[in-house]
Design a protein around this motif. Structure first.
Motif, PDB file in Angstrom:
ATOM      1  N   ALA A   2      46.297  47.914  27.622  1.00 30.05           N
ATOM      2  CA  ALA A   2      46.881  46.822  26.839  1.00 30.05           C
ATOM      3  C   ALA A   2      45.754  46.153  26.064  1.00 30.05           C
ATOM      4  CB  ALA A   2      47.588  45.820  27.748  1.00 30.05           C
ATOM      5  N   ASP A   4      43.948  43.335  23.832  1.00 32.21           N
ATOM      6  CA  ASP A   4      44.060  41.896  23.598  1.00 32.21           C
ATOM      7  C   ASP A   4      42.697  41.374  23.178  1.00 32.21           C
ATOM      8  OD1 ASP A   4      45.450  39.104  25.492  1.00 32.21           O
ATOM      9  OD2 ASP A   4      44.735  39.262  23.460  1.00 32.21           O
ATOM     10  N   PRO A 179      49.655  47.322  21.842  1.00 34.97           N
ATOM     11  CA  PRO A 179      49.560  48.010  23.136  1.00 34.97           C
ATOM     12  C   PRO A 179      50.424  49.259  23.215  1.00 34.97           C
ATOM     13  CG  PRO A 179      49.699  45.653  23.476  1.00 34.97           C
ATOM     14  CD  PRO A 179      49.947  45.877  22.012  1.00 34.97           C
ATOM     15  N   ARG A 386      39.433  50.302  32.449  1.00 32.80           N
ATOM     16  CA  ARG A 386      39.780  49.676  31.181  1.00 32.80           C
ATOM     17  C   ARG A 386      41.245  49.844  30.829  1.00 32.80           C
ATOM     18  NH1 ARG A 386      34.506  51.604  29.690  1.00 32.80           N
ATOM     19  NH2 ARG A 386      35.320  53.449  28.640  1.00 32.80           N
ATOM     20  N   SER A 388      45.005  49.024  31.152  1.00 33.98           N
ATOM     21  CA  SER A 388      45.763  47.867  31.619  1.00 33.98           C
ATOM     22  C   SER A 388      46.665  48.266  32.779  1.00 33.98           C
ATOM     23  CB  SER A 388      46.617  47.300  30.481  1.00 33.98           C
ATOM     24  OG  SER A 388      45.801  46.699  29.518  1.00 33.98           O
ATOM     25  N   GLU A 473      52.547  46.475  33.264  1.00 35.20           N
ATOM     26  CA  GLU A 473      51.380  46.153  32.448  1.00 35.20           C
ATOM     27  C   GLU A 473      50.864  47.341  31.649  1.00 35.20           C
ATOM     28  OE1 GLU A 473      48.313  44.363  34.770  1.00 35.20           O
ATOM     29  OE2 GLU A 473      49.686  43.133  35.937  1.00 35.20           O
TER      30      GLU A 473
END
Length: 492
Positions: A2, A4, A179, A386, A388, A473
């Motif tokens: 994901a 961000d 994502p 790394r 998500s 997630e």
């Protein structure tokens, strides 16, 4: 994975931007943090009255504006008229953009005036821009990924042009990847209205970016049009494919005028792994002279290779593989063997009636008869962290069912690893039935609130990289890209 950028948004030096806590539009929006600033605007992260995150772009040119508390003022008497035109153009373009509805174009929710300037409220997109992904290697940009993204971006540009608008600021830093792996065009601050068959009218919000802007955008009143956006998008894709930013178009124009060779190396014939015609189309879209490019995004779409059919696919994606049961221990002499349920990370098998007589169980292979575990040097699974929703990662030998090394995890890691070993064994059996030349890329298993990915190493298909993720997630497409990168880095 994901994506961000919230960790970057929090870092800024105080300057012309509004301070966190500032409210706008009668308290409907509250600034939470500064994002960035450009030649013609400042961008903020904010919350609306319902607590939802949005992005607010403020019309603010540091060249012509200054801040007096929250209000925007002209820096001098001579810049007042220009600032007034800037605000009117900003409002006009924002109202036009608010009518656009496309999954690969950022959405504009509201436009309003306040503080003697103008604002537009846009979607907040979690992700990284394409420039970050290229330069910081935040994801694996495979040829298949780039081809898919290119088709969506060209279609989005065609939609913009169909609505009589030009973007005029397409560059890797204005292409966000969500994502879910979707490319989204952002930052229409330099957009301008156009009309079919007429010279486009400048809005006053015009910028150029070396390497991505065509030469006609460097001159006010230049012959810009749909072909200008086509060049900029092609240059952005060129960077993604080659990993190198393209040469400034002005330098290319000078070389052409002096009858020297083009300093921008073409992609076709120099980069492998792409479908026929794809790289040739990018090279044509990046022609120095506008007349030599595609004249419309629709023409570019027609020149792009069509998606491969099922019959053309050589990579087989195996999903929901039911693993072979793991043998239970041999019962002691005279003891009644109890049936242990087979572990399946997909779905429980149908119930089987138990016979009256005890069923003899196959004895496990003695340890000395098993094939030795493959020895691996310098295994690094830290890259899996790394992704998500990361819950644990393992390197598993499918021949022996042994965990060679692991990374992180939770209290339920042992159970997850056991399930993944079973999947790896089932995958090994499936590999034996696949025709030569085909390959299993990875296995994706969804069970309850967990997502499991299993990928065999290319050169040692009996060794598997396995990862368990939180289903809510994780993003499967981006997770598979990261698992692939970790698997390719392993050396046996």
């Amino acid at each position: 994975m994901a994506l961000d950028t919230s960790d970057l948004l929090a870092r800024t030096d105080l300057g012309d931007e509004l301070l966190p806590g500032t409210t706008l539009f009668h308290g409907a929006y509250r600034i939470t943090r500064f994002i960035n600033s450009g030649g013609f605007g400042i961008t903020y992260l904010a919350q609306d009255s319902l607590g939802r995150e949005v992005v607010i772009k403020e019309c603010f040119s540091s060249t012509f504006c200054r801040r007096a508390q929250t209000r925007v003022r002209a820096r001098s008497m001579g810049s007042r008229e220009h600032l007034s035109k800037l605000v009117r153009s900003f409002l006009h373009e924002a109202q036009s953009l608010a009518r656009l509805r496309h999954p690969n174009i950022v959405g504009v929710h509201q436009v309003f005036e306040e503080n003697d300037t103008a604002y537009m409220v846009l979607d907040y997109i979690q992700g990284h821009d394409l420039l970050e992904i290229i330069e910081e290697r935040r994801a694996d940009l495979t040829p298949a990924t780039i081809v898919r993204m290119a088709g969506k971006l060209v279609a989005a540009v065609a939609y913009i042009h169909d609505n009589q608008l030009l973007h005029c600021d397409i560059a890797p830093d204005n292409i966000f990847v969500t994502p879910a792996g979707e490319p989204v065009l952002i930052d229409f601050g330099a957009s301008r209205r156009t009309a079919a068959g007429a010279m486009p009218k400048y809005s006053g919000l015009s910028v150029v970016k070396d390497g991505y802007s065509p030469h006609e955008l460097y001159t006010a009143g230049g012959n810009s049009g749909p072909w200008s956006d086509i060049y900029a998008l092609a240059a952005s894709l060129y960077h993604a494919v080659s990993g190198v930013a393209p040469v400034n178009c002005q330098a290319r124009l000078s070389a052409l005028a002096e009858k020297r060779g083009d300093p921008c190396k073409p992609l076709a014939g120099n980069v492998a792994g792409y479908p026929a015609g794809f790289l040739e189309a990018i090279d044509k879209a990046m022609a120095v002279m506008p007349a030599a490019r595609f004249q419309s995004a629709a023409d570019w779409l027609k020149a792009m290779p069509q998606p491969e059919t099922r019959a053309d696919r050589k990579v087989v994606l195996v999903r929901r593989v039911v693993p072979a049961p793991i043998p239970a221990p041999v019962p002691a002499p005279g003891a009644v063997a109890a049936r242990a349920p087979a572990i399946s990370p997909v779905a429980p098998a149908a119930a089987v009636p138990v016979a009256a007589e005890p069923i003899p169980l196959r004895a496990p292979i003695p340890l000395r008869q098993r094939r030795p575990t493959t020895r691996v040097a310098a295994v690094d699974l830290s890259g899996l962290r790394r992704i998500s929703g990361f819950r644990g990662g393992w390197l598993i030998d499918g021949l022996t069912g042994s965990v060679m090394t692991s990374e992180g995890g939770t209290a339920e890691s042992d159970a997850a690893a056991l399930a993944l070993v079973a999947v790896a064994r089932a995958n090994l059996q499936a590999l034996q039935a696949i025709e030569p030349g085909d390959a299993v890329e990875d296995i994706q298993i969804t069970r309850m609130d967990k997502l499991h990915l299993v990928r065999p190493l290319d050169k040692s298909p009996h060794v598997h990289v396995c990862v368990t993720l939180d289903r809510e997630e994780a993003n499967p497409a981006l997770a598979r890209m990261q698992v692939r990168r970790v698997a390719q880095a392993i050396r046996l």
